[in-house]
Design a protein around this motif. Sequence first.
Motif, PDB file in Angstrom:
ATOM      1  N   TYR A 197       0.859  -1.184   0.000  1.00  0.00           N
ATOM      2  CA  TYR A 197       0.000   0.000   0.000  1.00  0.00           C
ATOM      3  C   TYR A 197       0.890   1.226   0.000  1.00  0.00           C
ATOM      4  CZ  TYR A 197       1.123  -0.008   4.979  1.00  0.00           C
ATOM      5  OH  TYR A 197       1.785  -0.007   6.174  1.00  0.00           O
ATOM      6  N   GLY A 198       0.286   2.369  -0.209  1.00  0.00           N
ATOM      7  CA  GLY A 198       1.063   3.601  -0.218  1.00  0.00           C
ATOM      8  C   GLY A 198       0.246   4.750  -0.748  1.00  0.00           C
ATOM      9  N   HIS A 199       0.847   5.937  -0.724  1.00  0.00           N
ATOM     10  CA  HIS A 199       0.176   7.139  -1.178  1.00  0.00           C
ATOM     11  C   HIS A 199      -0.154   7.037  -2.666  1.00  0.00           C
ATOM     12  CE1 HIS A 199      -0.845  11.378  -1.432  1.00  0.00           C
ATOM     13  NE2 HIS A 199      -0.081  11.471  -2.501  1.00  0.00           N
ATOM     14  N   GLY A 200      -1.411   7.282  -2.989  1.00  0.00           N
ATOM     15  CA  GLY A 200      -1.800   7.323  -4.393  1.00  0.00           C
ATOM     16  C   GLY A 200      -2.021   5.979  -5.048  1.00  0.00           C
ATOM     17  N   ARG A 201      -2.048   4.892  -4.279  1.00  0.00           N
ATOM     18  CA  ARG A 201      -2.302   3.587  -4.874  1.00  0.00           C
ATOM     19  C   ARG A 201      -3.238   2.776  -3.982  1.00  0.00           C
ATOM     20  NH1 ARG A 201       2.510  -0.228  -5.772  1.00  0.00           N
ATOM     21  NH2 ARG A 201       0.814  -1.637  -6.312  1.00  0.00           N
ATOM     22  N   GLU A 202      -4.034   1.948  -4.612  1.00  0.00           N
ATOM     23  CA  GLU A 202      -4.915   1.058  -3.867  1.00  0.00           C
ATOM     24  C   GLU A 202      -4.089  -0.099  -3.304  1.00  0.00           C
ATOM     25  OE1 GLU A 202      -8.180   1.228  -3.192  1.00  0.00           O
ATOM     26  OE2 GLU A 202      -8.270   3.222  -4.118  1.00  0.00           O
ATOM     27  N   PRO A 203      -4.424  -0.584  -2.110  1.00  0.00           N
ATOM     28  CA  PRO A 203      -3.723  -1.750  -1.579  1.00  0.00           C
ATOM     29  C   PRO A 203      -3.799  -2.919  -2.563  1.00  0.00           C
ATOM     30  CG  PRO A 203      -5.073  -0.741   0.114  1.00  0.00           C
ATOM     31  CD  PRO A 203      -5.434  -0.060  -1.171  1.00  0.00           C
ATOM     32  N   GLN A 204      -2.685  -3.585  -2.756  1.00  0.00           N
ATOM     33  CA  GLN A 204      -2.612  -4.690  -3.709  1.00  0.00           C
ATOM     34  C   GLN A 204      -2.129  -5.949  -3.000  1.00  0.00           C
ATOM     35  OE1 GLN A 204       0.186  -4.089  -6.894  1.00  0.00           O
ATOM     36  NE2 GLN A 204      -0.613  -5.783  -8.124  1.00  0.00           N
TER      37      GLN A 204
ATOM     38  N   ILE B 290       2.882 -10.205   5.479  1.00  0.00           N
ATOM     39  CA  ILE B 290       3.777  -9.044   5.480  1.00  0.00           C
ATOM     40  C   ILE B 290       3.066  -7.840   4.869  1.00  0.00           C
ATOM     41  CG2 ILE B 290       5.965  -8.073   4.671  1.00  0.00           C
ATOM     42  CD1 ILE B 290       7.085 -10.849   4.500  1.00  0.00           C
ATOM     43  N   ASP B 291       3.235  -6.679   5.493  1.00  0.00           N
ATOM     44  CA  ASP B 291       2.739  -5.414   4.941  1.00  0.00           C
ATOM     45  C   ASP B 291       3.923  -4.624   4.385  1.00  0.00           C
ATOM     46  OD1 ASP B 291       0.308  -6.192   5.897  1.00  0.00           O
ATOM     47  OD2 ASP B 291       0.023  -4.509   7.262  1.00  0.00           O
ATOM     48  N   PHE B 292       3.862  -4.261   3.110  1.00  0.00           N
ATOM     49  CA  PHE B 292       4.867  -3.412   2.473  1.00  0.00           C
ATOM     50  C   PHE B 292       4.282  -2.032   2.223  1.00  0.00           C
ATOM     51  CE2 PHE B 292       6.026  -7.719   1.104  1.00  0.00           C
ATOM     52  CZ  PHE B 292       7.392  -7.745   1.314  1.00  0.00           C
ATOM     53  N   GLN B 293       5.057  -0.991   2.497  1.00  0.00           N
ATOM     54  CA  GLN B 293       4.652   0.375   2.171  1.00  0.00           C
ATOM     55  C   GLN B 293       5.486   0.864   0.995  1.00  0.00           C
ATOM     56  OE1 GLN B 293       5.227   3.343   5.204  1.00  0.00           O
ATOM     57  NE2 GLN B 293       4.554   5.018   3.888  1.00  0.00           N
ATOM     58  N   GLU B 294       4.825   1.303  -0.076  1.00  0.00           N
ATOM     59  CA  GLU B 294       5.558   1.832  -1.219  1.00  0.00           C
ATOM     60  C   GLU B 294       6.081   3.221  -0.883  1.00  0.00           C
ATOM     61  OE1 GLU B 294       5.147   2.271  -6.052  1.00  0.00           O
ATOM     62  OE2 GLU B 294       3.323   2.431  -4.841  1.00  0.00           O
ATOM     63  N   LEU B 295       7.320   3.494  -1.273  1.00  0.00           N
ATOM     64  CA  LEU B 295       7.953   4.779  -1.008  1.00  0.00           C
ATOM     65  C   LEU B 295       7.775   5.711  -2.195  1.00  0.00           C
ATOM     66  CD1 LEU B 295      11.271   3.476   0.571  1.00  0.00           C
ATOM     67  CD2 LEU B 295       9.151   4.123   1.729  1.00  0.00           C
ATOM     68  N   VAL B 296       7.529   6.975  -1.869  1.00  0.00           N
ATOM     69  CA  VAL B 296       7.347   7.989  -2.900  1.00  0.00           C
ATOM     70  C   VAL B 296       8.417   9.056  -2.705  1.00  0.00           C
ATOM     71  CG1 VAL B 296       5.787   9.700  -3.889  1.00  0.00           C
ATOM     72  CG2 VAL B 296       4.867   7.554  -2.974  1.00  0.00           C
ATOM     73  N   ALA B 297       9.160   9.363  -3.752  1.00  0.00           N
ATOM     74  CA  ALA B 297      10.228  10.362  -3.664  1.00  0.00           C
ATOM     75  C   ALA B 297       9.655  11.707  -3.214  1.00  0.00           C
ATOM     76  CB  ALA B 297      10.922  10.512  -5.011  1.00  0.00           C
ATOM     77  N   GLY B 298      10.341  12.350  -2.268  1.00  0.00           N
ATOM     78  CA  GLY B 298       9.894  13.648  -1.775  1.00  0.00           C
ATOM     79  C   GLY B 298       8.998  13.574  -0.563  1.00  0.00           C
TER      80      GLY B 298
END
Length: 208
Positions: free
Chosen positions: A33-40, A91-99
């Motif tokens: 999951y992460g900013h701007g994306r639906e959990p996958q 496991i929960d992964f968080q996607e990283l967004v530059a900035g």
Amino acid sequence: MANVTLDATARVETGKGAARKIRQAGNIPSVIYGHGREPQSLTTNARETERLIKSIAVSSTVIELNIDGKTARTLIREIQRHPFKRSILHIDFQELVAGETVSVKCPIVYIGTPEGVRLEGGILDQIMHELHIQVDPASIPNHIDVDISGVKLGKSLHVADLKLPAGIKVLDDATATVCVVQPPKVQEEKADGAAEPELIRKPKPDDK
């Protein structure tokens, strides 16, 4: 910043039944999951994932997930384990967004020998072993170096005393103690002139 890679596969099936089948097949159900994306929902190979996790600082290592040919830079946010077998359940992964800054726990590496240990026989007590920091994903350090060579006997080092690289914000309490040099332990000695206790026993018949 440490980077590692891990292969993952997108999955459609969800729920306890699907998760059980995934584990029986030697895989681990997970989610990104992460900013701007639906959990996958994803799966990763259990053996490869366990091997990877044992070799890294989980909370601060960037994992590049190869998801069906596409790459996502992530941090592990949660690992659920079986209460007895200790095998990974999810496991929960968080996607990283530059900035966008993220909060991570970064290991502390103590540098040098305190003055109070070198010169006065003190004992170093390492209170904290990691720092909770906020930082840009591109600047996540592998560890935080803490120079303790100047700490004297009976003195301590606090979070507010640390010199950190630019762009890193510490989220721990500024007054929290990082380490302290304790006075040496002194063994209790018997008082001078103290008599040894007399052993009293009943004499045996053959004693002369």
